[in-house]
Scaffold this motif. Structure first.
Motif, PDB file in Angstrom:
ATOM      1  N   GLY A 190     -54.953  -8.685  15.600  1.00  0.00           N
ATOM      2  CA  GLY A 190     -54.760 -10.089  15.884  1.00  0.00           C
ATOM      3  C   GLY A 190     -53.378 -10.171  15.343  1.00  0.00           C
ATOM      4  N   THR A 191     -52.812  -9.377  14.616  1.00  0.00           N
ATOM      5  CA  THR A 191     -51.323  -9.471  14.054  1.00  0.00           C
ATOM      6  C   THR A 191     -50.423  -8.476  14.639  1.00  0.00           C
ATOM      7  N   GLY A 192     -50.638  -7.309  14.459  1.00  0.00           N
ATOM      8  CA  GLY A 192     -49.962  -6.075  14.675  1.00  0.00           C
ATOM      9  C   GLY A 192     -50.226  -5.632  16.081  1.00  0.00           C
ATOM     10  N   VAL A 193     -49.426  -5.082  16.883  1.00  0.00           N
ATOM     11  CA  VAL A 193     -49.749  -4.469  18.116  1.00  0.00           C
ATOM     12  C   VAL A 193     -48.898  -3.051  18.206  1.00  0.00           C
ATOM     13  N   PHE A 194     -49.274  -2.378  19.266  1.00  0.00           N
ATOM     14  CA  PHE A 194     -48.469  -0.975  19.272  1.00  0.00           C
ATOM     15  C   PHE A 194     -48.523  -0.794  20.877  1.00  0.00           C
ATOM     16  N   TRP A 195     -47.611   0.252  21.326  1.00  0.00           N
ATOM     17  CA  TRP A 195     -47.735   0.874  22.607  1.00  0.00           C
ATOM     18  C   TRP A 195     -47.371   2.484  22.570  1.00  0.00           C
ATOM     19  N   LYS A 196     -47.803   3.155  23.471  1.00  0.00           N
ATOM     20  CA  LYS A 196     -47.445   4.764  23.569  1.00  0.00           C
ATOM     21  C   LYS A 196     -46.476   4.621  24.579  1.00  0.00           C
ATOM     22  N   LYS A 197     -45.161   5.380  24.333  1.00  0.00           N
ATOM     23  CA  LYS A 197     -44.268   5.484  25.040  1.00  0.00           C
ATOM     24  C   LYS A 197     -44.324   6.661  26.255  1.00  0.00           C
ATOM     25  N   SER A 198     -44.212   6.064  27.273  1.00  0.00           N
ATOM     26  CA  SER A 198     -44.352   6.965  28.546  1.00  0.00           C
ATOM     27  C   SER A 198     -43.328   7.949  28.772  1.00  0.00           C
ATOM     28  N   GLY A 199     -43.518   8.815  29.565  1.00  0.00           N
ATOM     29  CA  GLY A 199     -42.253   9.899  29.848  1.00  0.00           C
ATOM     30  C   GLY A 199     -41.066   8.895  30.650  1.00  0.00           C
TER      31      GLY A 199
END
Length: 269
Positions: free
Chosen positions: A260-269
């Protein structure tokens, strides 16, 4: 494996101050319920860049979600965001994603200490934990998006490099796999010698700081690596910077929620 998980769980609770029924610090605002004299004093101090805090009782749910500032802990990100950090670090180790681990904006160093602990627990000797911070608090706002979010006059946010090094030392984790980048992000990150990153954790708070991190380091994040944004939902300038950068850089990797505060993503190729 059970012993390793027990150690990491205990470490997370130590770093966030969750083990101790201690109080936390909470900002006090000059609302209408305050007596006129106290309200005027608050307004006078706020105009000069000062913040007023009070001590509030320990709240386990707030500490889990990183919604308070522990007075004796080493991290204010809470248990959920440390769980996410563990997931990201262990994922890149398991998948063999190349690169070091870097946090920009470290406060007392808790998240970086946690990353170094995972590397040591797994016997990883060829990766570095980069600890990037001004070590003197946040800069005064200079970007228009940051005008209403001046955090530069909050003393608790200014933690020296010596204090962070001492924290690493207390946990037996200060060694040559820990490197410090001292200074404003715009000055230190573009020339940082880390050539490849597997995990980039950003806690820059402001638009300009967040953009400085992304401009300098995003291209160094390996495919399969993770980008974590600590204050995405908490501070609008941070969120705006993330979206402006992603639009310009044509980043379409889906943003995933943490707590609810932080987010993230996985970097694609």
């Amino acid at each position: 494996m059970a012993d390793q998980e027990l150690y990491l769980d205990l470490l997370k609770r130590c770093l966030t101050g969750f083990l101790y029924p201690e109080s936390s610090n909470q900002e006090v605002h000059a609302d209408r319920n305050l007596p006129a004299t106290k309200r005027h004093l608050f307004q006078f101090l706020n105009k000069r860049g000062y913040k007023i805090f009070k001590t509030v009782p320990f709240d386990a749910s707030a500490r889990e979600l990183g919604k308070d500032w522990p007075s004796i802990g080493y991290s204010m990100v809470g248990l959920k965001r440390l769980d996410n950090l563990q997931f990201c670090v262990e994922s890149v180790l398991n998948q063999g994603t190349q690169g070091d681990l870097l946090e920009a904006g470290v406060w007392r160093g808790g998240a970086c200490i946690f990353m170094r602990a995972i590397l040591k627990l797994r016997g990883v000797t060829d990766r570095t934990v980069w600890v990037a911070d001004s070590f003197q608090g946040l800069p005064a706002p200079s970007h228009e998006a940051d005008r209403e979010f001046d955090l530069s006059a909050i003393p608790v946010l200014a933690v020296s490099q010596a204090e962070v090094e001492a924290a690493f030392q207390r946990f037996g984790l200060l060694d040559d796999q820990v490197k410090f980048l001292k200074g404003w992000f715009r000055d230190t990150l573009p020339t940082a010698s880390a050539s490849r990153l597997a995990v980039l954790r950003m806690d820059g708070d402001l638009y300009e700081s967040t953009m400085d991190i992304l401009n300098a380091l995003y291209h160094k994040v390996s495919a399969g690596g993770f980008v974590i944004v600590d204050d995405y939902h908490m501070l609008p300038p941070c969120k705006q910077a993330v979206h402006d950068f992603r639009t310009r850089a044509r980043v379409t990797d889906p943003i995933q929620e943490i707590d609810g505060t932080g987010v993230f993503w996985k970097k694609s190729g």
